[in-house]
Design an enzyme around this catalytic site. Structure first.
Site, short mmCIF file in Angstrom:
data_model
loop_
_atom_site.label_atom_id
_atom_site.label_comp_id
_atom_site.label_asym_id
_atom_site.label_seq_id
_atom_site.Cartn_x
_atom_site.Cartn_y
_atom_site.Cartn_z
N ASN A 252 1.05 -1.32 -0.05
CA ASN A 252 0.03 -0.03 0.03
C ASN A 252 0.78 1.20 -0.07
O ASN A 252 1.71 1.37 0.79
CB ASN A 252 -0.88 -0.13 1.20
N HIS B 297 -9.42 -4.79 -4.11
CA HIS B 297 -8.10 -5.15 -3.44
C HIS B 297 -8.48 -5.54 -1.99
O HIS B 297 -9.38 -5.18 -1.41
CB HIS B 297 -7.25 -3.87 -3.49
N HIS C 206 -7.04 -5.77 1.61
CA HIS C 206 -6.14 -5.34 2.59
C HIS C 206 -5.39 -6.40 3.53
O HIS C 206 -6.52 -7.19 4.12
CB HIS C 206 -6.65 -4.10 3.25
#
Length: 191
Positions: free
Chosen positions: A79, A149, A151
């Site tokens: 990230n 996406h 995490h």
């Protein structure tokens, strides 16, 4: 505040602009470099795969795209604005927005990559736990809602120490290049 007929609707509202400036209790940590992300030409958009950073990352060198590992249908990437060191995103190569849009193979590999991300980060930095999650849609908090996406956020004992609580500041002790190198080198190793 009153209705048009003069009847009150609760406490009288006052124009906030007329109040003396009150502090909100937050110290400011100025990060002008983020303006490239927030307002600049490099700001990610949700206008489709032509502008999608998750679609662009796989065409770059791993170190430039912050890619940790590549699979058949998904990849793991750091990230750019992590909550903690080692905060990874597991993304399908295909530009899809919703978890239900994944094929069975993509969903299976996304799950396997999430598991491997957790194993790898445990070997590299020994977190006490993890937060896993997907924000589905902008209203749910997805900054880039058009490209799914997952995490994978490592959590460390004390990562919610006095700095975020008292100083409203987050300490990130490792830079991206170092974290990416360590995780990429350990990816797929023994548990």
């Amino acid at each position: 505040m009153t209705t048009g007929d003069g009847h009150g609707i609760g406490p009288e509202a006052e124009d906030a602009a007329s109040f003396p400036r009150q502090t909100d209790g937050f110290e400011r940590l100025w990060t002008p470099h983020r303006m490239v992300y927030v307002a600049g030409p490099a700001k990610p958009t949700d206008d489709g795969n032509a502008d999608c950073p998750f679609c662009a990352a796989p065409s770059r060198e791993d170190s430039e795209g912050l890619i940790v590992a590549r699979g058949e249908s998904v990849f793991a990437v750091l990230n750019l604005y992590p909550y903690n060191p080692g905060h990874l995103l597991i993304c399908p190569y295909r530009h899809v927005a919703d978890y239900t849009d994944l094929t069975a193979d993509e969903a299976q590999e996304l799950g396997a990559f999430t598991q491997e991300a957790m194993r790898t980060i445990r070997r590299v930095s020994g977190p006490a736990g993890f937060n896993l999650g997907m924000n589905q849609g902008a209203v749910a908090g997805a900054g880039i809602a058009a490209h799914l996406h997952q995490h994978v956020v490592p959590r460390f004992s004390g990562d919610a120490n006095f700095l975020p609580i008292i100083a409203q500041t987050k300490a990130l002790p490792q830079v991206h290049d170092e974290v990416r190198r360590l995780v990429a080198e350990a990816w797929g190793g023994d548990a």
